[in-house]
Enzyme design. Structure first.
Site, PDB file in Angstrom:
ATOM      1  N   ILE A 101      94.217   6.873  42.996  1.00 14.83           N
ATOM      2  CA  ILE A 101      94.225   8.155  43.727  1.00 14.83           C
ATOM      3  C   ILE A 101      92.800   8.611  44.050  1.00 14.83           C
ATOM      4  O   ILE A 101      92.609   9.679  44.616  1.00 14.83           O
ATOM      5  CB  ILE A 101      94.992   9.233  42.919  1.00 14.83           C
ATOM      6  CG1 ILE A 101      94.346   9.517  41.558  1.00 14.83           C
ATOM      7  CG2 ILE A 101      96.448   8.821  42.731  1.00 14.83           C
ATOM      8  CD1 ILE A 101      95.026  10.670  40.796  1.00 14.83           C
ATOM      9  N   HIS A 117     100.342   5.873  45.225  1.00 16.82           N
ATOM     10  CA  HIS A 117     100.507   6.896  44.187  1.00 16.82           C
ATOM     11  C   HIS A 117      99.823   8.208  44.569  1.00 16.82           C
ATOM     12  O   HIS A 117      99.591   9.059  43.702  1.00 16.82           O
ATOM     13  CB  HIS A 117      99.945   6.381  42.857  1.00 16.82           C
ATOM     14  CG  HIS A 117     100.776   5.269  42.274  1.00 16.82           C
ATOM     15  ND1 HIS A 117     100.296   4.422  41.307  1.00 16.82           N
ATOM     16  CD2 HIS A 117     102.039   4.861  42.533  1.00 16.82           C
ATOM     17  CE1 HIS A 117     101.245   3.541  40.977  1.00 16.82           C
ATOM     18  NE2 HIS A 117     102.293   3.787  41.731  1.00 16.82           N
ATOM     19  N   CYS A 144      99.147  28.920  48.654  1.00 19.52           N
ATOM     20  CA  CYS A 144      99.266  27.975  49.776  1.00 19.52           C
ATOM     21  C   CYS A 144      98.763  28.653  51.047  1.00 19.52           C
ATOM     22  O   CYS A 144      99.287  29.719  51.440  1.00 19.52           O
ATOM     23  CB  CYS A 144     100.730  27.552  49.949  1.00 19.52           C
ATOM     24  SG  CYS A 144     100.981  26.546  51.439  1.00 19.52           S
ATOM     25  N   GLY A 184      92.417  -5.673  39.629  1.00 20.46           N
ATOM     26  CA  GLY A 184      92.152  -4.569  38.711  1.00 20.46           C
ATOM     27  C   GLY A 184      93.359  -3.752  38.313  1.00 20.46           C
ATOM     28  O   GLY A 184      93.267  -2.534  38.166  1.00 20.46           O
ATOM     29  N   ASN A 210      91.262 -10.041  37.866  1.00 20.83           N
ATOM     30  CA  ASN A 210      91.339  -8.985  36.863  1.00 20.83           C
ATOM     31  C   ASN A 210      90.416  -9.315  35.701  1.00 20.83           C
ATOM     32  O   ASN A 210      89.993 -10.460  35.532  1.00 20.83           O
ATOM     33  CB  ASN A 210      92.790  -8.841  36.386  1.00 20.83           C
ATOM     34  CG  ASN A 210      93.069  -7.457  35.824  1.00 20.83           C
ATOM     35  OD1 ASN A 210      92.763  -6.442  36.445  1.00 20.83           O
ATOM     36  ND2 ASN A 210      93.630  -7.412  34.620  1.00 20.83           N
ATOM     37  N   LEU A 211      90.138  -8.282  34.869  1.00 18.91           N
ATOM     38  CA  LEU A 211      89.259  -8.568  33.728  1.00 18.91           C
ATOM     39  C   LEU A 211      89.948  -9.509  32.753  1.00 18.91           C
ATOM     40  O   LEU A 211      89.326 -10.334  32.098  1.00 18.91           O
ATOM     41  CB  LEU A 211      88.894  -7.247  33.037  1.00 18.91           C
ATOM     42  CG  LEU A 211      87.680  -7.278  32.102  1.00 18.91           C
ATOM     43  CD1 LEU A 211      86.435  -7.681  32.880  1.00 18.91           C
ATOM     44  CD2 LEU A 211      87.462  -5.925  31.440  1.00 18.91           C
ATOM     45  N   ALA A 228      85.429  -7.078  38.500  1.00 19.34           N
ATOM     46  CA  ALA A 228      85.754  -7.085  39.936  1.00 19.34           C
ATOM     47  C   ALA A 228      84.504  -7.220  40.807  1.00 19.34           C
ATOM     48  O   ALA A 228      84.538  -7.876  41.862  1.00 19.34           O
ATOM     49  CB  ALA A 228      86.494  -5.790  40.292  1.00 19.34           C
TER      50      ALA A 228
HETATM   51  C1  BV8 Z   1     109.626   5.274  40.171  1.00 16.70           C
HETATM   52  C2  BV8 Z   1      99.424   8.492  39.819  1.00 16.70           C
HETATM   53  C3  BV8 Z   1     111.846   5.718  40.731  1.00 16.70           C
HETATM   54  C4  BV8 Z   1      99.085   9.681  39.026  1.00 16.70           C
HETATM   55  C5  BV8 Z   1     100.717   6.839  38.536  1.00 16.70           C
HETATM   56  C6  BV8 Z   1     111.204  -0.552  37.072  1.00 16.70           C
HETATM   57  C7  BV8 Z   1     111.324  -0.238  38.422  1.00 16.70           C
HETATM   58  C8  BV8 Z   1     110.959   1.019  38.904  1.00 16.70           C
HETATM   59  C9  BV8 Z   1     110.467   1.993  38.024  1.00 16.70           C
HETATM   60  C10 BV8 Z   1     110.344   1.693  36.690  1.00 16.70           C
HETATM   61  C11 BV8 Z   1     110.705   0.423  36.211  1.00 16.70           C
HETATM   62  N1  BV8 Z   1     110.467   0.417  34.873  1.00 16.70           N
HETATM   63  C12 BV8 Z   1     109.958   1.612  34.507  1.00 16.70           C
HETATM   64  C13 BV8 Z   1     109.899   2.418  35.567  1.00 16.70           C
HETATM   65  C14 BV8 Z   1     109.408   3.812  35.570  1.00 16.70           C
HETATM   66  C15 BV8 Z   1     107.908   3.933  35.794  1.00 16.70           C
HETATM   67  C16 BV8 Z   1     107.122   2.846  35.142  1.00 16.70           C
HETATM   68  O1  BV8 Z   1     106.782   1.851  35.765  1.00 16.70           O
HETATM   69  N2  BV8 Z   1     106.806   3.055  33.873  1.00 16.70           N
HETATM   70  C17 BV8 Z   1     105.998   2.100  33.146  1.00 16.70           C
HETATM   71  C18 BV8 Z   1     104.975   2.826  32.304  1.00 16.70           C
HETATM   72  C19 BV8 Z   1     106.922   1.217  32.320  1.00 16.70           C
HETATM   73  N3  BV8 Z   1     107.638   3.937  37.215  1.00 16.70           N
HETATM   74  C20 BV8 Z   1     107.708   5.105  37.873  1.00 16.70           C
HETATM   75  O2  BV8 Z   1     108.053   6.142  37.357  1.00 16.70           O
HETATM   76  C21 BV8 Z   1     107.383   5.089  39.358  1.00 16.70           C
HETATM   77  N4  BV8 Z   1     108.424   5.778  40.063  1.00 16.70           N
HETATM   78  O3  BV8 Z   1     109.908   4.199  39.761  1.00 16.70           O
HETATM   79  O4  BV8 Z   1     110.506   6.125  40.771  1.00 16.70           O
HETATM   80  C22 BV8 Z   1     112.594   6.528  41.696  1.00 16.70           C
HETATM   81  C23 BV8 Z   1     113.597   5.908  42.400  1.00 16.70           C
HETATM   82  C24 BV8 Z   1     114.308   6.645  43.305  1.00 16.70           C
HETATM   83  C25 BV8 Z   1     114.013   7.990  43.511  1.00 16.70           C
HETATM   84  C26 BV8 Z   1     112.981   8.594  42.801  1.00 16.70           C
HETATM   85  C27 BV8 Z   1     112.273   7.866  41.890  1.00 16.70           C
HETATM   86  C28 BV8 Z   1     106.120   5.872  39.700  1.00 16.70           C
HETATM   87  C29 BV8 Z   1     104.919   5.284  39.076  1.00 16.70           C
HETATM   88  C30 BV8 Z   1     103.658   6.026  39.558  1.00 16.70           C
HETATM   89  C31 BV8 Z   1     103.153   6.942  38.460  1.00 16.70           C
HETATM   90  N5  BV8 Z   1     101.826   7.440  38.821  1.00 16.70           N
HETATM   91  N6  BV8 Z   1      99.549   7.317  38.956  1.00 16.70           N
HETATM   92  C32 BV8 Z   1      97.759   9.541  38.340  1.00 16.70           C
HETATM   93  O5  BV8 Z   1      96.947   8.663  38.685  1.00 16.70           O
HETATM   94  O6  BV8 Z   1      97.564  10.370  37.428  1.00 16.70           O
HETATM   95  S1  BV8 Z   1     100.751   5.385  37.666  1.00 16.70           S
HETATM   96  C33 BV8 Z   1      99.394   5.008  36.659  1.00 16.70           C
HETATM   97  O7  BV8 Z   1      99.471   3.617  36.335  1.00 16.70           O
HETATM   98  C34 BV8 Z   1      98.071   5.012  37.264  1.00 16.70           C
HETATM   99  O8  BV8 Z   1      97.852   6.074  38.057  1.00 16.70           O
HETATM  100  C35 BV8 Z   1      97.940   3.718  38.025  1.00 16.70           C
HETATM  101  O9  BV8 Z   1      98.152   3.995  39.383  1.00 16.70           O
HETATM  102  C36 BV8 Z   1      99.072   2.935  37.489  1.00 16.70           C
HETATM  103  C37 BV8 Z   1      98.764   1.516  37.186  1.00 16.70           C
HETATM  104  O10 BV8 Z   1      97.672   1.465  36.280  1.00 16.70           O
HETATM  105  P1  BV8 Z   1      96.501   0.433  36.615  1.00 16.70           P
HETATM  106  O11 BV8 Z   1      95.897   0.818  37.905  1.00 16.70           O
HETATM  107  O12 BV8 Z   1      97.016  -0.960  36.499  1.00 16.70           O
HETATM  108  O13 BV8 Z   1      95.470   0.768  35.471  1.00 16.70           O
HETATM  109  P2  BV8 Z   1      95.469   0.192  33.975  1.00 16.70           P
HETATM  110  O14 BV8 Z   1      94.484   0.980  33.200  1.00 16.70           O
HETATM  111  O15 BV8 Z   1      96.860   0.064  33.472  1.00 16.70           O
HETATM  112  O16 BV8 Z   1      94.910  -1.303  34.150  1.00 16.70           O
HETATM  113  C38 BV8 Z   1      93.587  -1.504  34.597  1.00 16.70           C
HETATM  114  C39 BV8 Z   1      93.352  -3.006  34.647  1.00 16.70           C
HETATM  115  O17 BV8 Z   1      92.018  -3.233  35.126  1.00 16.70           O
HETATM  116  C40 BV8 Z   1      93.436  -3.672  33.289  1.00 16.70           C
HETATM  117  O18 BV8 Z   1      94.222  -4.853  33.390  1.00 16.70           O
HETATM  118  C41 BV8 Z   1      91.993  -4.043  32.956  1.00 16.70           C
HETATM  119  O19 BV8 Z   1      91.901  -5.262  32.243  1.00 16.70           O
HETATM  120  C42 BV8 Z   1      91.400  -4.207  34.323  1.00 16.70           C
HETATM  121  N7  BV8 Z   1      89.954  -3.947  34.380  1.00 16.70           N
HETATM  122  C43 BV8 Z   1      89.216  -3.096  33.636  1.00 16.70           C
HETATM  123  N8  BV8 Z   1      87.923  -3.144  34.024  1.00 16.70           N
HETATM  124  C44 BV8 Z   1      87.853  -4.040  35.042  1.00 16.70           C
HETATM  125  C45 BV8 Z   1      89.145  -4.553  35.279  1.00 16.70           C
HETATM  126  N9  BV8 Z   1      89.402  -5.471  36.219  1.00 16.70           N
HETATM  127  C46 BV8 Z   1      88.341  -5.905  36.954  1.00 16.70           C
HETATM  128  N10 BV8 Z   1      87.086  -5.456  36.800  1.00 16.70           N
HETATM  129  C47 BV8 Z   1      86.805  -4.533  35.846  1.00 16.70           C
HETATM  130  N11 BV8 Z   1      85.534  -4.112  35.692  1.00 16.70           N
END
Ligand code: BV8
Length: 243
Positions: A101, A117, A144, A184, A210-211, A228
């Site tokens: 975001i 997102h 608003c 990432g 990815n890392l 990255a």
């Molecule tokens: C939905 C915005 C349904 C806000 C975020 C199966 C199918 C569908 C849904 C689900 C499902 N199973 C579970 C669900 C529900 C849920 C979900 O997935 N839960 C998880 C936790 C199990 N999903 C949802 O709720 C989604 N909605 O499914 O709606 C629906 C259907 C019909 C009608 C209505 C609704 C919505 C999900 C969006 C939530 N919002 N963000 C905000 O930012 O505050 S998600 C949140 O995680 C983050 O914002 C980010 O966008 C997202 C993913 O995280 P990453 O970007 O991957 O970050 P993370 O830290 O995890 O990883 C970073 C990586 O970088 C690591 O691997 C690391 O090693 C690497 N790294 C680190 N440093 C480096 C690097 N790589 C390279 N270089 C480096 N230097």
């Protein structure tokens, strides 16, 4: 020869990014040991129910992240700018789908971006759905400018349990891309984490940068692990050599 060399310059590329691409710019990831979810509970700050129960806590969570994003020290890094260069030179077209975001892809020069997102730089009114750019802090007393309602303004981001944005367009592009590049992201959050399987089923060559290996790392044809800012410019260079 690697399958990558079968990619021809007229093939469309779809790129998925996550918080890891912004880490070296100084923004926190979510699931690293020092990440956001180590300091906050998702249920308290990133669901519609949290906003209903305690709007100030949710708005303050995003106010802190918005001011971090707007800190002049936070700048796009070489990975962001390499993706913008790829978009500029790749004849087949590049679509960037970001889970992030923040606005670092825009500031890095990318043009064709879908923030699935949402965007921290925008607010949305729950009463009239008006979306506006917002740089300051939001509070339950925010009004608003479009409908005059007070207390209906939220960050224009997708919370858990809410449908990500532009999913129809993303799914149709996943069906057309010939190269799917994931950068990432930990592969924890759906539906984004399922995109690699979608792309692979549709015949795309899939690459993870990815890392470390992500939760869905085994679905990729090719993976490279490291920061990255090293991997992305190098990979973009390989694509440039294909032309
Ligand atoms: C939905 C915005 C349904 C806000 C975020 C199966 C199918 C569908 C849904 C689900 C499902 N199973 C579970 C669900 C529900 C849920 C979900 O997935 N839960 C998880 C936790 C199990 N999903 C949802 O709720 C989604 N909605 O499914 O709606 C629906 C259907 C019909 C009608 C209505 C609704 C919505 C999900 C969006 C939530 N919002 N963000 C905000 O930012 O505050 S998600 C949140 O995680 C983050 O914002 C980010 O966008 C997202 C993913 O995280 P990453 O970007 O991957 O970050 P993370 O830290 O995890 O990883 C970073 C990586 O970088 C690591 O691997 C690391 O090693 C690497 N790294 C680190 N440093 C480096 C690097 N790589 C390279 N270089 C480096 N230097």
């Amino acid at each position: 020869m690697s399958v990558l060399e079968e990619i021809i310059h007229s093939d469309p590329i779809l790129i998925l990014t996550g918080a890891g691409i912004s880490k070296e710019s100084g923004l926190s990831t979510f699931r690293d040991p020092d990440g956001i979810w180590a300091k906050y509970r998702i249920e308290d700050v990133a669901t519609p129910e949290a906003f209903q129960t305690n709007p100030k806590r949710v708005l303050d969570f995003y106010n802190v992240r918005r001011s971090q994003m707007n800190n002049p020290l936070i700048k796009p890094n070489k990975a962001h700018t390499a993706l913008a260069e790829l978009e500029a030179f790749w004849p087949g077209g590049v679509l960037l789908v970001s889970q992030n975001i923040d606005d670092l892809h825009e500031r890095g020069g990318s043009k064709k971006i879908i923030h699935m997102h949402g965007e921290l730089s925008k607010s949305r009114c729950n009463n009239c759905d008006e979306i506006t750019y917002f740089q300051d802090n939001l509070s339950p007393e925010s009004k608003c400018d479009h409908c005059g309602f007070i207390g209906s303004i939220r960050p224009n981001v997708v919370w858990f349990g809410e449908m990500p944005l532009h999913m129809e367009l993303i799914l149709s592009e996943l069906g057309l891309c010939r190269l799917f590049l994931s950068i990432g992201t930990s592969g924890n959050v759906y539906p984004a984490a399922g995109f690699v399987q979608e792309a692979r089923q549709n015949g795309a060559f899939t690459v993870e940068l990815n890392l470390e290996k992500s939760e869905v790392g085994s679905y990729f044809h090719e993976s490279h692990y490291g920061p990255a800012t090293d991997l992305v410019p190098e990979f973009v260079g390989k694509l440039r050599d294909l032309l």
